[in-house]
Design an enzyme around this catalytic site. Structure first.
Site, PDB file in Angstrom:
ATOM      1  N   GLU A   1     101.971  46.905 -21.025  1.00 40.48           N
ATOM      2  CA  GLU A   1     102.184  47.985 -20.053  1.00 40.48           C
ATOM      3  C   GLU A   1     103.666  48.197 -19.817  1.00 40.48           C
ATOM      4  O   GLU A   1     104.338  47.381 -19.187  1.00 40.48           O
ATOM      5  CB  GLU A   1     101.482  47.605 -18.746  1.00 40.48           C
ATOM      6  CG  GLU A   1     101.720  48.549 -17.597  1.00 40.48           C
ATOM      7  CD  GLU A   1     101.215  47.990 -16.274  1.00 40.48           C
ATOM      8  OE1 GLU A   1     101.586  48.552 -15.230  1.00 40.48           O
ATOM      9  OE2 GLU A   1     100.449  46.997 -16.279  1.00 40.48           O
TER      10      GLU A   1
ATOM     11  N   ASP B   1      97.109  48.300 -10.223  1.00 41.87           N
ATOM     12  CA  ASP B   1      97.422  49.263 -11.277  1.00 41.87           C
ATOM     13  C   ASP B   1      97.176  48.671 -12.658  1.00 41.87           C
ATOM     14  O   ASP B   1      96.691  49.340 -13.570  1.00 41.87           O
ATOM     15  CB  ASP B   1      98.878  49.717 -11.152  1.00 41.87           C
ATOM     16  CG  ASP B   1      99.062  50.744 -10.050  1.00 41.87           C
ATOM     17  OD1 ASP B   1      98.060  51.411  -9.711  1.00 41.87           O
ATOM     18  OD2 ASP B   1     100.184  50.874  -9.518  1.00 41.87           O
TER      19      ASP B   1
ATOM     20  N   ASP C   1      98.019  43.204 -11.062  1.00 38.04           N
ATOM     21  CA  ASP C   1      97.870  43.929  -9.810  1.00 38.04           C
ATOM     22  C   ASP C   1      96.814  45.006  -9.980  1.00 38.04           C
ATOM     23  O   ASP C   1      96.165  45.107 -11.034  1.00 38.04           O
ATOM     24  CB  ASP C   1      99.205  44.523  -9.356  1.00 38.04           C
ATOM     25  CG  ASP C   1      99.821  45.463 -10.408  1.00 38.04           C
ATOM     26  OD1 ASP C   1      99.118  45.810 -11.384  1.00 38.04           O
ATOM     27  OD2 ASP C   1     100.996  45.840 -10.256  1.00 38.04           O
TER      28      ASP C   1
ATOM     29  N   ASP D   1      99.850  44.101 -16.002  1.00 41.53           N
ATOM     30  CA  ASP D   1     100.276  43.398 -14.792  1.00 41.53           C
ATOM     31  C   ASP D   1      99.079  42.894 -13.997  1.00 41.53           C
ATOM     32  O   ASP D   1      97.982  43.473 -14.045  1.00 41.53           O
ATOM     33  CB  ASP D   1     101.108  44.329 -13.903  1.00 41.53           C
ATOM     34  CG  ASP D   1     102.455  44.680 -14.541  1.00 41.53           C
ATOM     35  OD1 ASP D   1     102.866  43.977 -15.475  1.00 41.53           O
ATOM     36  OD2 ASP D   1     103.074  45.667 -14.096  1.00 41.53           O
TER      37      ASP D   1
END
Length: 701
Positions: free
Chosen positions: A481, A558, A556, A554
Site C-alpha cells: 500500500e 483503511d 488499520d 497497514d
C-alpha cells in the site's frame, strides 16, 4: 463351450417379454447401482408428471418407506382399466408387463411427454421383487400385484411384503376391484420393492438428488405440487434414529423463477423470456389395422421456451430439457440455442462495433455464454433420444427451429429502443466484447514466454520491482500500500525471490463495477498483468508468475478496507489463485515494546493485538522488567525501518501469514455481494443489525 462343428440353433437363446430386462438390466436403466435405482423411481414419477403436463392432476407424492419400498401417488386420470383389444389384457397389465406399450405412441393421449420407448413402468416391474398398483376410476378402486413382472396375488399377513406367499394369476386380463372411490375422483398409486438380486447391495435412494430433480420438475411444470416424504427412519453416525422428513415443492413462476434460483451472481440483464414454435415433417413407420408397417410422413410441432439472463460472473449455467426430461449432455436443441444466440449477438456487436470498440475480431461462443444462466425447454411429440436414459436429444429438425426462434428474438432484444431494454443490451454487448478482448489477451500471453528477459521487461508496469528467480515455486509477489511502504519494503525484501508491486490507495470495487471499468482501471489492470495468468473465464493458473501473492497493507481500518478490495478482485477475476491457496495476507505488528536490559542491548517485542500487548506488559511487570514508554503503535508500514519490516512481516523465517481460503464458493459469493455489491439496502440492514458488536475503542480515529 460348443466346438465349431457343434454350433447350431439349439445353442441360441430367445429371451421373451420381461425376461430380457432381468437378464440385461443395464440396457434399460444404465446401471444396477444407486443411479439405476433412482432411474427406476423417476420412470414412475415421470409417468405422473406427464399427466400433470397434459393438464390432468396437480399433485404428486413420493414416499420412501421403512421396509425399502417406494410409493408414488398422483391425482391424474388413472391408468386405463378397460381391456386393450389387441392383447385382451387390461390397460394396467399392458402398461406394466408389455415392453414398448403405453399412451405415448401417437394415440393422442399425450401431445408431449418424457416417455418415448414405453418401457419405463414395465422395466421397473421386471426389476422389482414386488409391485402393487392401485387405480381409482369410475367410482371403483382396482388393484393389481406383480412378482418379478408376473401378475398374481400376495397373501399378506399384516404389512405388505415381497416375501409373502404369491399365487400367479389364473385368468389373463383379470383386474380385481378392491374398493370404492369417490365419484369423479381419479388417481394412480404405485408401490414397489426393488429386487435386491438385481441391484448392488449398496444401492440406495439419494434423497438430496431426489429433491434436486423434484425441484427442477416443479419449476418446469408451474403449479405442480410435489411432496417428498422420507419415512425410512435412518440412523445418523452416532446411531440415533432420524425423524421422518417431508419436502413440499411448488413454483408458479416457471422457468423464469428457475433461472433466478440457479443464477450464482449479480445480474447484468433481467431474465429474458423467449417463446416460439416451429413445424417439421418426419417420416415414421406406422402400423395399420392388419399390423403391417407403413412408412408415413407426419407433421410435428416443436414448442420452444427459454429463460435466460447474464450476470457479472463468467461461469455458464445451462440446463436443457425435452418435455421436462433433463438432457444433461445436450443434443440438437442445445446446439440450435447456442448457434442462434451466437449469430444474433455477433450481428448486434458488428452493427455497434465503433461504439463498443470491438475491432475486427468476432466473439466466439464462450464469450457470449460467459456469465449466462439459461433454462432451455422444448416440447414435441415422440422425440428421438439416444438411449433409454434420454440424456441426448437426437431429433435433427429441432436444431433449426430453436436456432431460428432464439436468433430472431435475441436480435429484437439487442435492438430494443426502450430506455431500460437498451441499457441492458448495451451492458451485455460490452460484457461480451470485454470477454472477447480478455480471451485474445490470454491467447497472446500464452504465445509469449512466461518470464520476460531483461530486454523485454519493459512490457510489465514500471513500478513493479520484480524478483530475479525464474523458479515460480519460490517466487512471491507482495502487493503493498503506497510508495512510502514500497521504499522500506525494497530494502527489507530478498530481491532473489520477492517481488513488490505498489498500489495507490484504494483500488476500484470490482464487485460493483463492470468488466470494462475493471479492465480500464490502472491499478486492477496492473495487478492482473503482473500476476500474468489472465482474468475471469480465461484465467490459467499454470501461467501465474508467482507461487504466492501476499497482500501487505497497514494494520488499520483503511488497510483492512484496501485488503478487502484486493480480495474482491482476486475472488471475482482470479479465483483459482484463492482456490489453490496461493493468496495470503501479511500480518504486520501493531505495537513494539522495547524492553530495557541493563548491560545488554534492549530487546524488541512485537505484538499483533491489544490483548497480546496487555499480556506482554503484565508479564514484564510481573518479572520486574522495565520498558520504554510510550509504547510504539504502528499506524502504517512506512513507520517501520527496513530491518523491522523484514523481521516482522517479510522474512519467511519470522513472519506470520494468513492464508485466504475458500471453503464454500456459494457462501463467499453471497458475502461479497452483500458487503461489496451494488445493492445498498441489504448492506445497510446488515450494518445496523451488527452495530452492537463493534468495539468503538478499536477504531482508529
Amino acid at each position: 463351450m460348443a466346438s465349431k462343428s457343434e454350433y447350431s440353433a439349439r445353442h441360441l437363446s430367445v429371451l421373451e417379454g420381461l425376461e430380457a430386462v432381468r437378464k440385461r438390466p443395464g440396457m434399460y436403466i444404465g446401471s444396477t447401482d444407486s443411479r439405476g435405482l433412482m432411474h427406476c423411481l423417476w420412470e414412475i414419477i415421470d409417468n405422473s408428471v406427464d399427466e400433470a403436463l397434459a393438464g390432468f392432476g396437480s399433485n404428486i407424492t413420493t414416499i420412501l418407506h421403512a421396509d425399502g419400498s417406494v410409493e408414488v401417488q398422483d391425482d391424474g386420470r388413472g391408468i386405463p382399466v378397460d381391456i386393450e383389444p389387441k392383447t385382451g389384457l387390461s390397460g394396467v397389465e399392458v402398461v406394466f408387463t408389455k415392453l414398448h406399450a403405453g399412451g405415448k405412441f401417437g394415440g393422442g393421449s399425450y401431445t408431449a411427454s418424457g416417455g418415448l420407448h414405453g418401457v419405463g413402468a414395465s422395466v421397473v416391474n421386471a426389476l422389482s421383487a414386488r409391485l402393487d398398483v392401485e387405480v381409482d376410476r369410475g367410482g371403483k378402486t382396482y388393484r393389481m400385484q406383480f412378482r418379478h413382472g408376473e401378475p398374481g396375488t400376495f397373501a399378506d399377513s399384516g404389512r405388505p411384503s415381497p416375501d409373502a406367499p404369491f399365487t400367479p394369476a389364473e385368468e389373463a386380463g383379470a383386474l380385481p376391484v378392491v374398493g370404492k372411490a369417490k365419484r369423479g375422483v381419479t388417481a394412480t398409486r404405485v408401490r414397489y420393492w426393488a429386487d435386491r438380486q438385481i441391484f448392488t447391495p449398496d444401492a440406495t435412494f439419494d434423497v438430496e438428488a431426489l429433491v434436486r430433480r423434484a425441484r427442477q420438475t416443479a419449476f418446469l411444470v408451474p403449479g405442480l405440487r410435489i411432496t417428498l416424504r422420507d419415512a425410512r427412519r435412518l440412523t445418523d453416525a452416532e446411531g440415533n434414529r432420524l425423524p421422518e422428513s417431508e419436502e413440499v415443492l411448488q413454483y408458479d413462476g416457471g422457468i423464469s423463477e428457475f433461472v433466478e434460483f440457479l443464477a450464482p451472481d449479480a445480474k447484468v440483464t433481467e431474465v429474458w423470456r423467449i417463446h416460439g414454435t416451429g413445424t417439421f415433417h418426419e417420416t415414421v413407420p406406422v402400423l395399420d389395422e392388419k399390423g403391417h408397417s407403413r412408412v408415413t410422413e407426419v407433421e410435428r410441432t416443436c414448442e420452444v421456451d427459454v429463460a435466460l439472463r447474464w450476470g457479472t460472473g463468467y461461469d455458464t449455467t445451462l440446463r436443457s430439457f425435452v418435455n421436462i426430461i433433463a438432457t444433461p449432455k445436450g443434443g440438437t436443441h442445445q446446439a440450435g440455442f447456442e448457434a442462434g444466440l451466437l449469430k444474433s449477438v455477433r450481428e448486434a456487436i458488428k452493427a455497434n462495433a465503433r461504439k463498443l470498440k470491438a475491432g475486427e475480431e468476432k466473439p466466439e461462443k464462450d464469450d457470449v455464454l460467459a456469465g449466462m444462466t439459461a433454462v432451455l425447454t422444448v416440447r414435441l411429440a415422440e422425440p428421438q433420444f439416444e438411449g433409454q436414459t434420454k440424456e441426448v436429444l437426437g431429433t435433427p429438425a429441432v436444431r433449426q427451429i430453436v436456432s431460428k426462434v432464439v436468433a430472431s428474438q435475441i436480435a429484437e432484444r439487442l435492438a430494443a429502443t426502450g430506455r431500460n431494454e437498451k441499457a441492458q443490451a448495451t451492458t451485455l454487448m460490452e460484457k461480451v466484447v470485454n470477454e472477447m478482448k480478455t480471451r485474445i489477451s490470454a491467447r497472446k500471453h500464452k504465445e509469449t514466454q512466461r518470464r520476460k528477459t531483461a530486454l523485454e521487461s519493459s512490457t510489465l508496469p514500471a513500478k513493479l520491482a520484480d524478483c530475479r528467480t525464474k523458479d515460480v515455486s519460490r517466487s512471491e509477489l507482495f502487493i503493498v500500500e503506497g510508495d512510502s511502504a514500497l521504499g522500506t519494503a525494497k530494502l527489507a525484501r530478498s530481491s532473489e525471490f520477492q517481488a513488490l508491486l505498489p498500489i495507490r490507495g484504494k483500488i476500484l470495487n470490482v464487485q460493483k463495477a463492470s468488466v470494462a471499468d475493471m479492465l480500464s482501471n490502472a491499478e486492477c489492470a496492473a495487478i492482473i498483468q503482473v500476476v500474468g495468468a489472465g482474468s475471469g473465464r480465461t484465467f490459467d493458473l499454470a501461467s501465474a508468475r508467482y507461487q504466492k501473492v501476499i497482500l501487505m497493507t497497514d494494520a488499520d481500518v483503511d488497510g483492512a478496507h484496501i485488503r478487502t478490495l484486493l480480495l474482491t478482485l482476486f475472488f471475482r477475476y482470479m479465483r483459482p489463485m484463492i482456490e489453490d491457496g496461493r493468496v495470503y495476507a501479511a500480518v504486520p505488528p501493531l505495537h513494539r515494546v522495547e524492553v530495557i536490559r541493563r548491560g545488554k542491548a534492549n530487546e524488541m517485542i512485537y505484538t499483533y493485538s491489544e490483548a497480546e500487548l496487555h499480556r506482554v506488559l503484565a508479564a514484564l511487570d510481573k518479572e520486574g522488567l522495565n520498558y520504554k514508554e510510550p509504547i510504539q503503535r504502528y499506524k502504517g508500514l512506512g513507520e517501520m525501518d527496513a530491518e523491522q519490516l523484514a523481521e516482522t512481516t517479510m522474512d519467511p523465517r519470522h513472519r506470520t501469514l494468513r492464508r485466504v481460503r475458500l471453503e464454500e464458493a456459494g457462501s463467499a459469493d453471497r458475502v461479497f455481494e452483500l458487503l461489496m455489491g451494488s445493492d445498498v439496502a441489504p448492506r445497510k440492514d446488515f450494518l445496523i443489525s451488527s452495530a452492537h458488536r463493534l468495539d468503538a475503542d478499536m477504531i482508529d480515529a
